[in-house]
Scaffold this motif. Structure first.
Motif, PDB file in Angstrom:
ATOM      1  N   SER A  28       0.864  -1.175   0.000  1.00  0.00           N
ATOM      2  CA  SER A  28       0.000   0.000   0.000  1.00  0.00           C
ATOM      3  C   SER A  28       0.905   1.230   0.000  1.00  0.00           C
ATOM      4  CB  SER A  28      -0.912  -0.023   1.237  1.00  0.00           C
ATOM      5  OG  SER A  28      -1.805   1.079   1.227  1.00  0.00           O
ATOM      6  N   ASP A  29       0.266   2.389   0.035  1.00  0.00           N
ATOM      7  CA  ASP A  29       1.038   3.623   0.172  1.00  0.00           C
ATOM      8  C   ASP A  29       1.065   4.016   1.649  1.00  0.00           C
ATOM      9  OD1 ASP A  29      -1.746   5.510  -1.282  1.00  0.00           O
ATOM     10  OD2 ASP A  29      -1.515   4.619   0.716  1.00  0.00           O
ATOM     11  N   GLU A  30       1.411   5.280   1.916  1.00  0.00           N
ATOM     12  CA  GLU A  30       1.519   5.672   3.322  1.00  0.00           C
ATOM     13  C   GLU A  30       0.157   5.834   3.991  1.00  0.00           C
ATOM     14  OE1 GLU A  30       3.239   9.527   3.977  1.00  0.00           O
ATOM     15  OE2 GLU A  30       2.316  10.355   2.175  1.00  0.00           O
ATOM     16  N   HIS A  31      -0.908   5.909   3.163  1.00  0.00           N
ATOM     17  CA  HIS A  31      -2.234   6.042   3.761  1.00  0.00           C
ATOM     18  C   HIS A  31      -2.713   4.712   4.332  1.00  0.00           C
ATOM     19  CE1 HIS A  31      -2.365  10.053   2.211  1.00  0.00           C
ATOM     20  NE2 HIS A  31      -2.266   9.650   0.950  1.00  0.00           N
ATOM     21  N   ARG A  32      -2.236   3.600   3.711  1.00  0.00           N
ATOM     22  CA  ARG A  32      -2.538   2.261   4.218  1.00  0.00           C
ATOM     23  C   ARG A  32      -4.046   1.974   4.278  1.00  0.00           C
ATOM     24  NH1 ARG A  32       1.177   3.818   9.137  1.00  0.00           N
ATOM     25  NH2 ARG A  32       0.390   5.819   8.340  1.00  0.00           N
ATOM     26  N   ARG A  33      -4.748   2.418   3.240  1.00  0.00           N
ATOM     27  CA  ARG A  33      -6.187   2.115   3.164  1.00  0.00           C
ATOM     28  C   ARG A  33      -6.476   1.063   2.113  1.00  0.00           C
ATOM     29  NH1 ARG A  33      -6.898   7.804   3.821  1.00  0.00           N
ATOM     30  NH2 ARG A  33      -6.882   8.012   1.551  1.00  0.00           N
ATOM     31  N   ASP A  34      -5.837   1.196   0.963  1.00  0.00           N
ATOM     32  CA  ASP A  34      -6.071   0.276  -0.150  1.00  0.00           C
ATOM     33  C   ASP A  34      -4.838  -0.592  -0.330  1.00  0.00           C
ATOM     34  OD1 ASP A  34      -7.432   3.186  -1.566  1.00  0.00           O
ATOM     35  OD2 ASP A  34      -8.614   1.486  -0.811  1.00  0.00           O
ATOM     36  N   TRP A  35      -5.077  -1.888  -0.468  1.00  0.00           N
ATOM     37  CA  TRP A  35      -3.965  -2.832  -0.456  1.00  0.00           C
ATOM     38  C   TRP A  35      -3.990  -3.726  -1.675  1.00  0.00           C
ATOM     39  CZ3 TRP A  35      -0.294  -2.881   3.430  1.00  0.00           C
ATOM     40  CH2 TRP A  35      -0.577  -2.092   4.555  1.00  0.00           C
ATOM     41  N   GLU A  36      -2.824  -4.088  -2.179  1.00  0.00           N
ATOM     42  CA  GLU A  36      -2.666  -5.131  -3.178  1.00  0.00           C
ATOM     43  C   GLU A  36      -2.071  -6.346  -2.473  1.00  0.00           C
ATOM     44  OE1 GLU A  36      -1.790  -2.211  -6.987  1.00  0.00           O
ATOM     45  OE2 GLU A  36      -0.405  -3.833  -6.517  1.00  0.00           O
ATOM     46  N   VAL A  37      -2.544  -7.505  -2.899  1.00  0.00           N
ATOM     47  CA  VAL A  37      -2.111  -8.751  -2.263  1.00  0.00           C
ATOM     48  C   VAL A  37      -1.423  -9.623  -3.293  1.00  0.00           C
ATOM     49  CG1 VAL A  37      -2.872 -10.817  -1.017  1.00  0.00           C
ATOM     50  CG2 VAL A  37      -4.090  -8.632  -0.698  1.00  0.00           C
ATOM     51  N   SER A  38      -0.235 -10.048  -3.012  1.00  0.00           N
ATOM     52  CA  SER A  38       0.473 -10.965  -3.904  1.00  0.00           C
ATOM     53  C   SER A  38       0.792 -12.261  -3.148  1.00  0.00           C
ATOM     54  CB  SER A  38       1.736 -10.277  -4.436  1.00  0.00           C
ATOM     55  OG  SER A  38       2.891 -11.009  -4.205  1.00  0.00           O
ATOM     56  N   GLY A  39       0.578 -13.363  -3.834  1.00  0.00           N
ATOM     57  CA  GLY A  39       0.819 -14.655  -3.223  1.00  0.00           C
ATOM     58  C   GLY A  39      -0.278 -15.633  -3.575  1.00  0.00           C
ATOM     59  N   PRO A  40      -0.183 -16.848  -3.110  1.00  0.00           N
ATOM     60  CA  PRO A  40       0.877 -17.321  -2.216  1.00  0.00           C
ATOM     61  C   PRO A  40       2.197 -17.608  -2.937  1.00  0.00           C
ATOM     62  CG  PRO A  40      -0.655 -19.096  -2.715  1.00  0.00           C
ATOM     63  CD  PRO A  40      -1.203 -17.871  -3.382  1.00  0.00           C
ATOM     64  N   HIS A  41       3.258 -17.120  -2.322  1.00  0.00           N
ATOM     65  CA  HIS A  41       4.591 -17.534  -2.725  1.00  0.00           C
ATOM     66  C   HIS A  41       4.915 -18.804  -1.939  1.00  0.00           C
ATOM     67  CE1 HIS A  41       5.164 -13.573  -4.594  1.00  0.00           C
ATOM     68  NE2 HIS A  41       4.540 -13.085  -3.534  1.00  0.00           N
ATOM     69  N   PHE A  42       5.595 -19.737  -2.577  1.00  0.00           N
ATOM     70  CA  PHE A  42       5.894 -21.052  -1.989  1.00  0.00           C
ATOM     71  C   PHE A  42       4.589 -21.742  -1.555  1.00  0.00           C
ATOM     72  CE2 PHE A  42       9.526 -18.515  -1.974  1.00  0.00           C
ATOM     73  CZ  PHE A  42       9.437 -17.517  -1.011  1.00  0.00           C
ATOM     74  N   PRO A  43       3.617 -21.850  -2.448  1.00  0.00           N
ATOM     75  CA  PRO A  43       2.307 -22.374  -2.062  1.00  0.00           C
ATOM     76  C   PRO A  43       2.401 -23.765  -1.464  1.00  0.00           C
ATOM     77  CG  PRO A  43       2.526 -22.311  -4.455  1.00  0.00           C
ATOM     78  CD  PRO A  43       3.703 -21.578  -3.901  1.00  0.00           C
ATOM     79  N   GLY A  44       1.672 -23.973  -0.413  1.00  0.00           N
ATOM     80  CA  GLY A  44       1.600 -25.289   0.208  1.00  0.00           C
ATOM     81  C   GLY A  44       2.683 -25.562   1.230  1.00  0.00           C
ATOM     82  N   LEU A  45       3.634 -24.657   1.371  1.00  0.00           N
ATOM     83  CA  LEU A  45       4.739 -24.877   2.308  1.00  0.00           C
ATOM     84  C   LEU A  45       4.628 -23.899   3.478  1.00  0.00           C
ATOM     85  CD1 LEU A  45       7.652 -25.340  -0.251  1.00  0.00           C
ATOM     86  CD2 LEU A  45       6.307 -27.103   0.893  1.00  0.00           C
TER      87      LEU A  45
END
Lengths: 103, 371
Positions: free
Chosen positions: B19-36
């Motif tokens: 997010s930016d410094e306002h921390r209201r809107d977020w992007e989500v990336s993942g799962p990295h290393f799925p299942g572990l």
């Protein structure tokens, strides 16, 4: 004089992702084709797999990993025993399988 | 504009929330290393694009992954955590002796002093250091070889070294914490160590002055005042004013002084956060209400923070490495729960929002404040 054997290895999904390989890996194995020499060749080609199939501390198979070939469970065979001729000649793959119990 | 990157380790992979410094809107990336299982993900304080993750599984053991682009892509680095010399033995739960055996990396601590140096706290308890960005590891065996080593026993989650704190200006001073041996300190870069558990009281230890045997859950400090340490223990919130040499209790008016994480506000060295849970037998929030507690007096007096957090039928837990603060002007606080939620506050905990609700159980939360 014969060159290195061309051995096919099938890895479980997580290790395929880790090594960034497809459904089968084909390895050149010098000398006798055994479980140890095949896994040595695998780890030489893909160092990121070190410690994931065989324990770092003593080289033994990890508890929740099993080895198969030609419809036989080879997990408890001596690591230096020759693998079946079908594996050594590439007609059959050597399978590394993550046990269901590990999940 | 400054940014915010939250690094989340879970039972089934890692996630990166930005997010930016306002921390209201977020992007989500993942799962990295799925299942572990990803026990910990943390970035370098000197280069925020460099991030390391401890990834493990019952099948394939321990991996360490490193990113050079802030967690977008990853490469495997070293996973050889061989103990130095013959490991020796420690106590098991029943008092019998068992050999030291490596299980996993619980905590990665990139150094504040050198961009290629990082520490790994492992189970069975030991401290490793890498000086090449995680490619190779060597044990700081002076800790495990301390005279008290054979007396160390595991906590319920295993005998793990779960906390590593560096002194902000003295690279030779480190603090670590081990369940359930206690806290330790070095003043010579890890060659020699001393237990720092004087003043701790634990019901299961008959000798009140015992050097070791306390189940310390987490430590934190503020870089402006590095001799003041805060501790969440298996019961009791503690404070030290002398670099851990002595401790006194600051649980005060908390509804329960049992919990796992503890964190210090980024800009207010006397402001501390904990997440009380009922007891050692019931790791759930009191009354089914998830409340983060804040003290602005270094402990003793605490206020509940609830706005935006679930206040009924909530029985999740926040694990010891699953609370973090950012360094934005308005300090942000973040908690991840065993129910798979990550809550963020952009105002020092006054109000909260759920960034994500349905992740796998969260094992760790760290946050980077990006320029």
């Amino acid at each position: 004089m014969s060159g290195p054997a061309s051995v096919r290895v099938v890895l479980p999904g997580h290790l395929r992702s880790l090594a960034r390989v497809g459904s089968e890996v084909v390895l050149d194995v010098d000398g006798a084709v055994t479980q140890r020499s095949v896994l040595d060749a695998l780890e030489a080609a893909h160092p990121e797999l070190r410690g994931t199939i065989r324990r770092r501390e003593d080289g033994r198979r990890r508890d929740f990993v099993r080895f198969f070939a030609c419809e036989e469970d080879l997990s408890h065979e001596e690591p230096d025993a020759p693998l079946p001729d079908e594996v050594a000649t590439g007609r059959e793959p050597y399978l590394v399988v993550g046990a269901m119990a590990g999940g | 504009m400054p940014g915010t990157r939250v690094l989340v380790g879970t039972r089934k992979g890692a996630f990166v929330l930005t997010s930016d410094e306002h921390r209201r809107d977020w992007e989500v990336s993942g799962p990295h290393f799925p299942g572990l299982e990803v026990y910990h993900v943390k970035g370098s304080p000197l280069d925020p694009d460099r991030v390391w993750a401890s990834v493990s599984s019952g099948w394939f053991g321990q991996l360490v992954q490193r990113s050079s682009d802030g967690g977008q892509t990853w490469d495997v680095v070293g996973n050889d955590f061989t103990y130095d010399g013959v490991p020796g033995q420690h106590q098991w739960y029943d008092g019998s002796l068992r050999p030291w055996e490596f299980t996993r990396v619980w905590h990665l601590e990139p150094s504040v002093h050198d961009v290629d140096t990082l520490y790994a706290g492992v189970e069975d308890a030991a401290l490793f250091r890498s000086t090449d960005g995680g490619v190779t590891w060597s044990e700081l065996s002076g800790l495990r070889n301390h005279d008290t080593g054979p007396q160390w026993q595991p906590g319920a989650g295993g005998m793990c070294l779960h906390t590593v704190l560096e002194h902000p200006s003295d690279p030779d001073r480190l603090y670590v914490a081990i369940s359930a041996a206690g806290a330790f300190r070095t003043d010579d870069g890890g060659v020699t160590w001393q237990p720092i558990n004087k003043g701790l009281r634990s019901g299961g230890i008959p000798d009140e002055d015992s050097e070791v045997g306390h189940c310390v859950h987490h430590l934190d400090l503020h870089p402006s005042n590095p001799d003041v340490l805060y501790m969440q223990k298996h019961w009791d919130v503690m404070r030290s004013k002398d670099g851990g040499l002595t401790w006194h209790e600051v649980s005060g008016d908390l509804p329960s002084d049992f919990g796992f994480p503890i964190a210090v506000h980024a800009h207010e060295p006397e402001t501390v956060y904990v997440v009380p849970i009922l007891s050692d037998e019931h790791h759930v929030p009191p009354d089914g209400r998830l409340r983060v507690y804040r003290s602005r007096t270094g402990g003793d007096t605490w206020e509940p923070l609830t706005e935006g957090l679930p206040q009924e039928h909530c029985y999740v837990n926040v694990l010891r490495d699953a609370m973090a603060v950012d360094r934005h002007e308005s300090c942000g606080v973040y908690v991840g729960t065993t129910g798979g939620q990550v809550y963020a506050s952009a105002d020092s905990g006054d109000t909260w929002q759920a960034v994500v609700r349905d992740l796998p159980a969260v094992l760790s939360v760290e946050v980077q404040t990006l320029p």
